[in-house]
Motif scaffolding. Sequence first.
Motif, PDB file in Angstrom:
ATOM      1  N   THR A   1      53.286 140.073  57.056  1.00  0.00           N
ATOM      2  CA  THR A   1      53.342 141.376  57.726  1.00  0.00           C
ATOM      3  C   THR A   1      52.086 141.616  58.555  1.00  0.00           C
ATOM      4  N   GLU A   2      50.929 141.256  57.991  1.00  0.00           N
ATOM      5  CA  GLU A   2      49.668 141.418  58.724  1.00  0.00           C
ATOM      6  C   GLU A   2      49.656 140.569  59.985  1.00  0.00           C
ATOM      7  N   LYS A   3      50.145 139.333  59.866  1.00  0.00           N
ATOM      8  CA  LYS A   3      50.192 138.434  61.031  1.00  0.00           C
ATOM      9  C   LYS A   3      51.088 139.012  62.119  1.00  0.00           C
ATOM     10  N   LEU A   4      52.230 139.564  61.686  1.00  0.00           N
ATOM     11  CA  LEU A   4      53.182 140.111  62.652  1.00  0.00           C
ATOM     12  C   LEU A   4      52.609 141.349  63.328  1.00  0.00           C
ATOM     13  N   GLU A   5      51.962 142.215  62.549  1.00  0.00           N
ATOM     14  CA  GLU A   5      51.360 143.422  63.133  1.00  0.00           C
ATOM     15  C   GLU A   5      50.246 143.063  64.104  1.00  0.00           C
ATOM     16  N   LYS A   6      49.489 142.028  63.763  1.00  0.00           N
ATOM     17  CA  LYS A   6      48.377 141.603  64.611  1.00  0.00           C
ATOM     18  C   LYS A   6      48.860 141.130  65.976  1.00  0.00           C
ATOM     19  N   ILE A   7      50.030 140.455  65.974  1.00  0.00           N
ATOM     20  CA  ILE A   7      50.556 139.918  67.223  1.00  0.00           C
ATOM     21  C   ILE A   7      51.350 140.964  68.001  1.00  0.00           C
ATOM     22  N   GLY A   8      51.609 142.136  67.351  1.00  0.00           N
ATOM     23  CA  GLY A   8      52.282 143.218  68.058  1.00  0.00           C
ATOM     24  C   GLY A   8      53.753 143.335  67.793  1.00  0.00           C
ATOM     25  N   GLY A   9      54.219 142.753  66.663  1.00  0.00           N
ATOM     26  CA  GLY A   9      55.649 142.837  66.315  1.00  0.00           C
ATOM     27  C   GLY A   9      56.506 142.053  67.281  1.00  0.00           C
ATOM     28  N   PRO A  10      57.815 142.268  67.217  1.00  0.00           N
ATOM     29  CA  PRO A  10      58.727 141.546  68.111  1.00  0.00           C
ATOM     30  C   PRO A  10      58.389 141.736  69.596  1.00  0.00           C
ATOM     31  N   GLN A  11      57.982 142.958  69.947  1.00  0.00           N
ATOM     32  CA  GLN A  11      57.633 143.209  71.351  1.00  0.00           C
ATOM     33  C   GLN A  11      56.410 142.397  71.763  1.00  0.00           C
ATOM     34  N   GLY A  12      55.434 142.321  70.857  1.00  0.00           N
ATOM     35  CA  GLY A  12      54.235 141.546  71.164  1.00  0.00           C
ATOM     36  C   GLY A  12      54.543 140.053  71.273  1.00  0.00           C
ATOM     37  N   ILE A  13      55.429 139.576  70.387  1.00  0.00           N
ATOM     38  CA  ILE A  13      55.820 138.161  70.445  1.00  0.00           C
ATOM     39  C   ILE A  13      56.539 137.876  71.763  1.00  0.00           C
ATOM     40  N   ALA A  14      57.443 138.799  72.148  1.00  0.00           N
ATOM     41  CA  ALA A  14      58.183 138.607  73.401  1.00  0.00           C
ATOM     42  C   ALA A  14      57.234 138.559  74.590  1.00  0.00           C
ATOM     43  N   LYS A  15      56.230 139.425  74.568  1.00  0.00           N
ATOM     44  CA  LYS A  15      55.259 139.440  75.658  1.00  0.00           C
ATOM     45  C   LYS A  15      54.460 138.141  75.691  1.00  0.00           C
ATOM     46  N   THR A  16      54.042 137.692  74.501  1.00  0.00           N
ATOM     47  CA  THR A  16      53.288 136.440  74.418  1.00  0.00           C
ATOM     48  C   THR A  16      54.118 135.257  74.906  1.00  0.00           C
ATOM     49  N   LEU A  17      55.393 135.248  74.524  1.00  0.00           N
ATOM     50  CA  LEU A  17      56.271 134.116  74.865  1.00  0.00           C
ATOM     51  C   LEU A  17      56.963 134.305  76.212  1.00  0.00           C
ATOM     52  N   GLN A  18      56.629 135.374  76.906  1.00  0.00           N
ATOM     53  CA  GLN A  18      57.144 135.612  78.256  1.00  0.00           C
ATOM     54  C   GLN A  18      58.678 135.606  78.281  1.00  0.00           C
ATOM     55  N   THR A  19      59.248 136.379  77.385  1.00  0.00           N
ATOM     56  CA  THR A  19      60.702 136.527  77.335  1.00  0.00           C
ATOM     57  C   THR A  19      61.021 138.003  77.223  1.00  0.00           C
ATOM     58  N   ASN A  20      62.304 138.330  77.194  1.00  0.00           N
ATOM     59  CA  ASN A  20      62.731 139.718  77.172  1.00  0.00           C
ATOM     60  C   ASN A  20      63.685 139.927  76.005  1.00  0.00           C
ATOM     61  N   LEU A  21      63.388 140.904  75.150  1.00  0.00           N
ATOM     62  CA  LEU A  21      64.214 141.131  73.968  1.00  0.00           C
ATOM     63  C   LEU A  21      65.636 141.550  74.331  1.00  0.00           C
ATOM     64  N   ARG A  22      65.816 142.083  75.490  1.00  0.00           N
ATOM     65  CA  ARG A  22      67.153 142.538  75.899  1.00  0.00           C
ATOM     66  C   ARG A  22      67.929 141.448  76.633  1.00  0.00           C
ATOM     67  N   ASN A  23      67.226 140.754  77.544  1.00  0.00           N
ATOM     68  CA  ASN A  23      67.916 139.819  78.427  1.00  0.00           C
ATOM     69  C   ASN A  23      67.655 138.347  78.128  1.00  0.00           C
ATOM     70  N   GLY A  24      66.672 138.057  77.278  1.00  0.00           N
ATOM     71  CA  GLY A  24      66.388 136.662  76.945  1.00  0.00           C
ATOM     72  C   GLY A  24      65.521 135.975  77.973  1.00  0.00           C
ATOM     73  N   LEU A  25      65.557 134.650  77.994  1.00  0.00           N
ATOM     74  CA  LEU A  25      64.742 133.875  78.926  1.00  0.00           C
ATOM     75  C   LEU A  25      65.146 134.179  80.360  1.00  0.00           C
ATOM     76  N   PRO A  26      64.197 134.236  81.262  1.00  0.00           N
ATOM     77  CA  PRO A  26      64.523 134.559  82.658  1.00  0.00           C
ATOM     78  C   PRO A  26      65.386 133.474  83.289  1.00  0.00           C
ATOM     79  N   HIS A  27      66.288 133.893  84.186  1.00  0.00           N
ATOM     80  CA  HIS A  27      67.210 132.948  84.832  1.00  0.00           C
ATOM     81  C   HIS A  27      66.475 132.052  85.828  1.00  0.00           C
ATOM     82  N   GLU A  28      65.462 132.586  86.470  1.00  0.00           N
ATOM     83  CA  GLU A  28      64.752 131.824  87.504  1.00  0.00           C
ATOM     84  C   GLU A  28      64.033 130.617  86.889  1.00  0.00           C
ATOM     85  N   ASP A  29      64.261 129.442  87.462  1.00  0.00           N
ATOM     86  CA  ASP A  29      63.644 128.183  86.981  1.00  0.00           C
ATOM     87  C   ASP A  29      63.870 128.006  85.475  1.00  0.00           C
TER      88      ASP A  29
END
Length: 972
Positions: A45-73
């Motif tokens: 839980t501490e690790k997840l909070e530190k990284i910012g939860g699912p939103q923080g993980i999505a930002k780090t991994l450059q993806t979108n929780l709603r739409n997934g990986l970007p279509h471009e390239d």
Amino acid sequence: MKNQNNILEDKNLNVQQKLDELKNEYKTTPELLGDLCSPNDPTNTEKLEKIGGPQGIAKTLQTNLRNGLPHEDLKKNVDERKLYFGENKFKEPEFKDFWELFKDTFNNPTLKILIFSAIISLILGATVEDPKAGWAEGTAILIAVLIVSFVTAIKDHQKGMQFREFNKIRNNTRCMVIREKLYGKYEIEGVKQAISIHDIVVGDIVSLDPGSKVPADGILYRAYGLKTNESFLTGKSDEVRKTPNEDCWMMSGTVVTQGEGTYIVTAVGKHSQYGKIMEKAIGKEDINTPLQDKLEIMADQIGKLGLYSALLTVIVLLIKWGFKLYGRINEGQNFEFHDLVEITNAIIIGITIVVVAVPEGLPVAVTISLAYSMKKMLQDNNLVRKFESCETMGNVTTICSGKTGTLTKNQMNAVEGYFFGKKYDAQPNKKNLNPMYYQLLIKNIAVNSRAYLQYNKSNQKNRIFGSQIEGALLLLLLEKWKEDYESIRKKHHNENSFVQSIPFSSKRKRMSTIFEEENGNYLVFCNGASEIILDKCSHYINDDQETILDSQAHENFFKGINKMASSGLRTICLTYRRVDSNTCDERWVKNIDEIEKDLTLLSIVGIKDPVREEVPKAVKESQNAGVTVRMVTGDNIETAKHIAKECGILKEDGIAIEGFKFRNMKTEEKKKMIPKLQVLARSSPEDKYDLVTLLKEMGEVVSVTGDGTNDVAALKHAHVGLSMGIAGTYVAKEASDIVILDDNFQSIVLTIMWGRSVYDNIRKFLQFQLTVNVVALITSFLAAVFGQGMPLKAVQLLWVNLIMDTLAALALGTEPPTRDLLKRAPYKKSSPLLNGIMKRNIAAQSVFQLIVLLLILQFGGKFFDLNPLDAQDKLHLDCIVFNTFVLMQVFNEINCRKINDEPNIFKGIFNNWIFCGFWIGIILIQVIVVEFGGSFFSTVHLNAFEWGVSSFLGFLSIPLGFFFRLIPATSD
């Protein structure tokens, strides 16, 4: 070489540079993300909070929780993620390479003794017996042993490669991800799509449904009644409820048992929890089947018989040698080193007889036949997951088949129905429907569903993914009424309005979705089996207003449902209900039955799912093969009866019954009814399991089909469980023995045919090998006893052993199946491997061959103008015996293609190029061995007359085989 090394260094440098770039871009590591889902780690839980939860993980991994990986390239993006975070693949079981297998063949004690004796023979022959040519026999035996070991290693290596190939196919399942995608004329964000679990990458958004496997580790951020089974990782069999706020750790290898959810992938492959366990627990699969076990027992018994024969032969030869030595000593002659050569030769002959007698080819023949059949079955859309099921399927006596997709095309279309109380004989125009209730109806279809459509540009059609019934309603929405169901669905599938989803199950026969409206109250959509849902309705829409559903209206709707069902339509009720906020406890309904009542009927839709054109013929073939086909379905009984009659399953004297009636019958009543039971409608998973249990108790060999999580118990309990490759869930496939990749009943019939072919092919090989064994053993023993010398030399017997164990196994074990296999009843479970027909054939051919060989030994000298007392002429006569013996086996191999007294043994011979190739190959090699083997094979040149006599005597096996088949014998 230097330039090549520089190129490799540059390539590695470029990869490292790219990895460094990606590390700077993502600012995290695969190891760090891999530790996020460690089970029982309190710091998660501490690790997840530190990284910012699912939103923080999505930002780090450059993806979108709603739409997934970007279509471009997208391809470049996926490739880079695979390079940096790793691929979602796991370490395979280790298989020995060819040279390891080759070395393992020499661990056989019999071969070791044979090699040792051959070396002694070589030394004594070269130094004592004949310095010029005495080394030949010992050398020839050593070379023959090397060839046998080499061929054995090749077989084992190919077997390992085939198992590896099948494991890859078996483990390559598909999962649902959300990625940006354009399709058709609609631009849709975040569309679900099915991809291989091997193509999952870190940052992907994965959608989970009941029965699906969690393909990679990740963090859950949306869940509706989601529960998983984590026993594989934690050892605890209890279902674990997953929520974004409490337990959000999704671990690969676990299975969804209830609900649905969406999570972001954080670790794949070796960095995931499943991958870490697989790294430690990897092992080789046990591949023995029941038939292999039976054959190993038989091989052991035959081997013991061969050992006793070898001991008797050696004892006789040593006694004769002793008397001969005693006579020489009485005549005043001294013991000579030459006498040791005879002792060594006697031992070599004895050991060779053991090598020939031990039919190690029997279990190998099973493996070859199974591997060949499984590969061919895959081409017929049948993926065999458990090897023994291939054998068992050949003896199945009853199939409990589902309806949708198996007997029907699973191409559903809404063709007619009741809309707001009015009957339409075709899809209604939306202009004719009340606008207010029309909005409720399209909202119901769009949001109370997990199916989705994808537009195929090649055929310009929408393809349904998920439930075909739900998909048929979506097609009505999209194609007839031109409504964008995705935008409607996304508008309501959000944290603000979505409350709960209860997925469809074969037990409940319905599904529900609950939303919170703007006024704080709740809107319930409940759809399902018409007669069940209709009984839960208190109102219906009539004349554009909500009206009480009285008994008369209920009866009218019920008659309409039965009328549609009687014409083969599946009917589904679409309903709604508004409830106040007090009904839900913290946006969660604990007692769903309290919600699914007092419903208002919106529509009853008749959905057509046509029968597959090939199914009636396939059902007829099954019945002709002595296999009873029963339909077990969750559909309305009238629909089930109509389809069953169309398929040829339900006969005039057959019984069709509903699950609840079957359930309430006493066991003895059920057993009396079951022989005529042909349709079980509105059945629950418990009904299917109960039916399988009773059929097994009645001595039937049962195969059952299934596609859902609730079918697991019946799939495991049946002798052969058949899951559906298209409609089946991961759990159903894992519980099954065979996956029907195209969901087609015709493919199930092919599994019966292949199963019977495997069993028959093994018996063909068994019939062939036992004939060779009997003749070789008795000939060697009688020749030794009656002083004829050893007509079959050690190296010749090793060549015969190669014919029996390898070439014949490949030739007879790969006979393709024919439709004739479906014209006989299955073998009984109690039937022995060797039936009366086979015993008669073995005995008759063995007697014929023994008579021929003994006649040549006794009278061949005069017939061929040879003097048996002359060493060279004796060698010549023995060569004729050897050649005739081999050619009799070659022609008898054609006889062995048929084991059930079929009159035409040549039927279909040219359809098996493997048999023809090996048959011709054996003859060609025999010619080379005889004409050019010389001292190595103890052979001499034979003239045309001698070849003609040997070939004629060998060919006699075929016409005599025809007459032998006229001798009465039992098939049991």
